[in-house]
Design a protein around this motif. Structure first.
Motif, PDB file in Angstrom:
ATOM      1  N   ASP A 197       0.838  -1.190   0.000  1.00 16.10           N
ATOM      2  CA  ASP A 197       0.000   0.000   0.000  1.00 16.10           C
ATOM      3  C   ASP A 197       0.877   1.245   0.000  1.00 16.10           C
ATOM      4  OD1 ASP A 197      -2.230  -1.614   0.120  1.00 16.10           O
ATOM      5  OD2 ASP A 197      -2.410  -1.503   2.318  1.00 16.10           O
ATOM      6  N   ASP A 198       0.604   2.146  -0.923  1.00 18.64           N
ATOM      7  CA  ASP A 198       1.352   3.408  -1.028  1.00 18.64           C
ATOM      8  C   ASP A 198       2.851   3.188  -1.272  1.00 18.64           C
ATOM      9  OD1 ASP A 198      -0.942   5.008  -0.565  1.00 18.64           O
ATOM     10  OD2 ASP A 198      -0.765   4.595   1.584  1.00 18.64           O
ATOM     11  N   LEU A 199       3.202   2.075  -1.907  1.00 21.86           N
ATOM     12  CA  LEU A 199       4.600   1.811  -2.277  1.00 21.86           C
ATOM     13  C   LEU A 199       4.575   1.182  -3.674  1.00 21.86           C
ATOM     14  CD1 LEU A 199       7.583   1.908  -1.369  1.00 21.86           C
ATOM     15  CD2 LEU A 199       7.298  -0.425  -0.510  1.00 21.86           C
ATOM     16  N   THR A 200       4.729   2.037  -4.697  1.00 16.82           N
ATOM     17  CA  THR A 200       4.516   1.602  -6.081  1.00 16.82           C
ATOM     18  C   THR A 200       5.763   1.831  -6.924  1.00 16.82           C
ATOM     19  OG1 THR A 200       2.181   2.209  -5.859  1.00 16.82           O
ATOM     20  CG2 THR A 200       2.998   1.799  -8.078  1.00 16.82           C
ATOM     21  N   LEU A 201       6.118   0.815  -7.690  1.00 15.14           N
ATOM     22  CA  LEU A 201       7.299   0.847  -8.551  1.00 15.14           C
ATOM     23  C   LEU A 201       6.861   1.024  -9.997  1.00 15.14           C
ATOM     24  CD1 LEU A 201      10.430   0.391  -8.706  1.00 15.14           C
ATOM     25  CD2 LEU A 201       9.913  -2.022  -9.146  1.00 15.14           C
ATOM     26  N   TYR A 202       7.419   2.039 -10.656  1.00 17.54           N
ATOM     27  CA  TYR A 202       7.106   2.321 -12.055  1.00 17.54           C
ATOM     28  C   TYR A 202       8.351   2.074 -12.914  1.00 17.54           C
ATOM     29  CZ  TYR A 202       3.062   4.761 -10.094  1.00 17.54           C
ATOM     30  OH  TYR A 202       1.921   5.075  -9.405  1.00 17.54           O
ATOM     31  N   GLN A 203       8.176   1.338 -13.999  1.00 17.74           N
ATOM     32  CA  GLN A 203       9.242   1.149 -14.985  1.00 17.74           C
ATOM     33  C   GLN A 203       8.980   2.139 -16.116  1.00 17.74           C
ATOM     34  OE1 GLN A 203       9.362  -2.646 -16.983  1.00 17.74           O
ATOM     35  NE2 GLN A 203      11.549  -2.486 -17.437  1.00 17.74           N
ATOM     36  N   ILE A 204       9.889   3.099 -16.276  1.00 13.00           N
ATOM     37  CA  ILE A 204       9.669   4.232 -17.177  1.00 13.00           C
ATOM     38  C   ILE A 204      10.685   4.208 -18.317  1.00 13.00           C
ATOM     39  CG2 ILE A 204       9.514   6.742 -17.345  1.00 13.00           C
ATOM     40  CD1 ILE A 204       7.403   5.527 -15.517  1.00 13.00           C
TER      41      ILE A 204
END
Length: 470
Positions: A102-109
């Motif tokens: 929760d509220d810890l999100t990993l984005y691959q950009i």
């Protein structure tokens, strides 16, 4: 500024170029296309000087053909640049989202590689192709073209870079290296250049690969083969064979070897060879082809039957490239000197016959350069087997090898065709100029809460979630 200072400045400009928005980049690309159209006279005048020098120095015909720039070629350049405008902006694309908790999100950009070096021979149109793709993908680039095209390359680079800068791209993002010594300089700049893309002859690309620590994206030759299966449509086969050879013989995706299944009607073999000859193609045939077309030029070929004994042990030459094997075949045809291993880049083709589909696949994987190979067949199972087992960047079914091109693939343009097995393969468009970064957005989380006996579990879900930092 020295060359190294220019490269350093361009490297520094990667941050600014990589953060331009799509509107800014497209505006620059449109300015580049307009500048090409408005400066046709200057480009063609510069090209005439290169062509005159090429004639006086007896430049090989294949390189001379690639050197020519006329109004039709400029039309292609303009269309190529404008097609890049139509492509979506790849920078900042969200490739994947992983919710760790929760509220810890990993984005691959998706993001630009950074600073590229493009070293090439003869082909002035490399400049607009590569510059447009680099601009849209946010990469800076240093060009080093061959001396045979120096005037044309200089004119194109000046016209395009000035147009891009006038539309707001950072000054110095694009660099032109002009002296012979600059080749050695660029190969040593692994601290500043992130990727090298060589375009030219087999020996030229191998020289680049062997003399730098910078990662290299490219192919060393274009030895493309068409296999005509025992089940095929004659009309389609003739069209594909002829187009693959004559549409542009100097291209790396032009066919160099044509192999027929032994079940092919001899009358069709004769018809296909006659069609090629009617277009002034020199045909070199193996023994079985010459039994059908006696006046075909004998092809230099190995007499090796596929079985070799080294120190009394039968070995597979496809997987055991030892010095002993090379010695064993040296008295037949020196390694690499068979016509099957030749990239002609000219109106010459080697024609042979194989026993069956498996023999064709083995032939292509042994003699080809893993670039582009095609099968002409009406048998779906044979097409599927060919596509699965031919180890090439591009595998075509019932289509000309000349389709192996970034523009034709819908990539806008291409920086080159790669036979690498990592990162990018085949015609390389913007996707081959991109890498990615991970952005983790949390709310004060710390690792100690996720280790030990009472560790908090990770969720590791993949929600459909917008990237919030735009």
């Amino acid at each position: 500024m020295t060359i190294i200072e220019q490269i350093k400045a361009a490297k520094a400009a990667t941050v600014e170029l990589g953060t331009l928005n799509r509107m800014q980049k497209d505006r620059a690309l449109i300015a580049m296309a307009n500048a090409l159209d408005d400066n046709r006279g200057a480009i063609i005048d510069a090209n005439r000087m290169d062509l005159k020098n090429a004639e006086e120095s007896n430049l090989p015909q294949a390189m001379y053909k690639r050197l020519v720039v006329d109004n039709a070629k400029i039309d292609e350049m303009v269309r190529g640049v404008m097609s890049v405008v139509a492509l979506p902006d790849p920078v900042g694309e969200v490739m994947d989202v992983t919710e760790l908790d929760d509220d810890l999100t990993l984005y691959q950009i998706r993001c630009p590689i950074g600073m590229l070096g493009v070293v090439f021979e003869s082909r002035p149109d490399v400049v607009p192709q590569v510059m447009s793709l680099c601009l849209k993908s946010g990469n800076c680039v240093a060009f080093k073209g061959g001396s045979e095209a120096a005037n044309t390359i200089g004119a194109l680079f000046r016209i395009l870079s000035e147009a891009a800068e006038s539309a707001g791209t950072p000054k110095g993002a694009f660099v032109l290296l002009e002296s012979r010594e600059d080749v050695s300089a660029i190969l040593a700049l692994d601290e500043y250049i992130d990727l090298l893309i060589p375009r030219g002859s087999n020996s030229f690309v191998r020289y680049i690969q062997d003399n730098t620590r910078i990662p290299v994206l490219g192919h060393s030759s274009g030895i493309c083969t068409i296999y005509v299966d025992k089940e095929f449509d004659e009309t389609k086969a003739l069209e594909v064979i002829v187009d693959s050879k004559i549409q542009y013989p100097a291209a790396c995706n032009a066919v160099e070897n044509i192999i027929f299944d032994r079940g092919t009607n001899p009358a069709f073999v004769s018809k296909a060879i006659a069609a090629l000859r009617s277009k002034n193609v020199e045909v070199r045939g193996d023994k079985r082809i010459r039994a059908i077309v006696p006046d075909a030029i004998p092809a230099k070929e190995s007499k090796w039957d596929g079985t070799l004994k080294v120190d009394g042990v039968v070995v597979d030459p496809d997987t055991h490239h030892t010095a002993a094997i090379r010695r064993a075949v040296a008295d037949v045809v020196p390694e690499g000197q068979s016509d099957w291993d030749e990239e002609y880049n000219d109106l010459i083709v080697s024609v042979g016959m194989v026993d069956d589909l498996d023999d064709a696949i083995a032939f292509i994987n042994r003699h080809g350069s893993h670039h582009t190979d095609a099968i002409i067949t009406t048998n779906k199972a044979n097409a599927a087997k060919f596509a699965a087992k031919v180890d090439s960047a591009d595998v075509f079914v019932n289509a000309s090898t000349r389709f192996a091109d970034g523009f034709r693939f819908g990539k806008g343009a291409e920086v080159g065709i790669s036979t690498n097995r990592i990162h990018a393969r085949g015609p390389v468009g913007m996707e081959g100029l991109m890498i990615y970064k991970y952005v983790l957005i949390g709310d004060g989380q710390v690792v100690k809460d996720y280790v030990g006996k009472s560790a908090r579990p990770f969720k590791h879900t993949h929600p459909d979630k917008e990237y919030p930092l735009r």
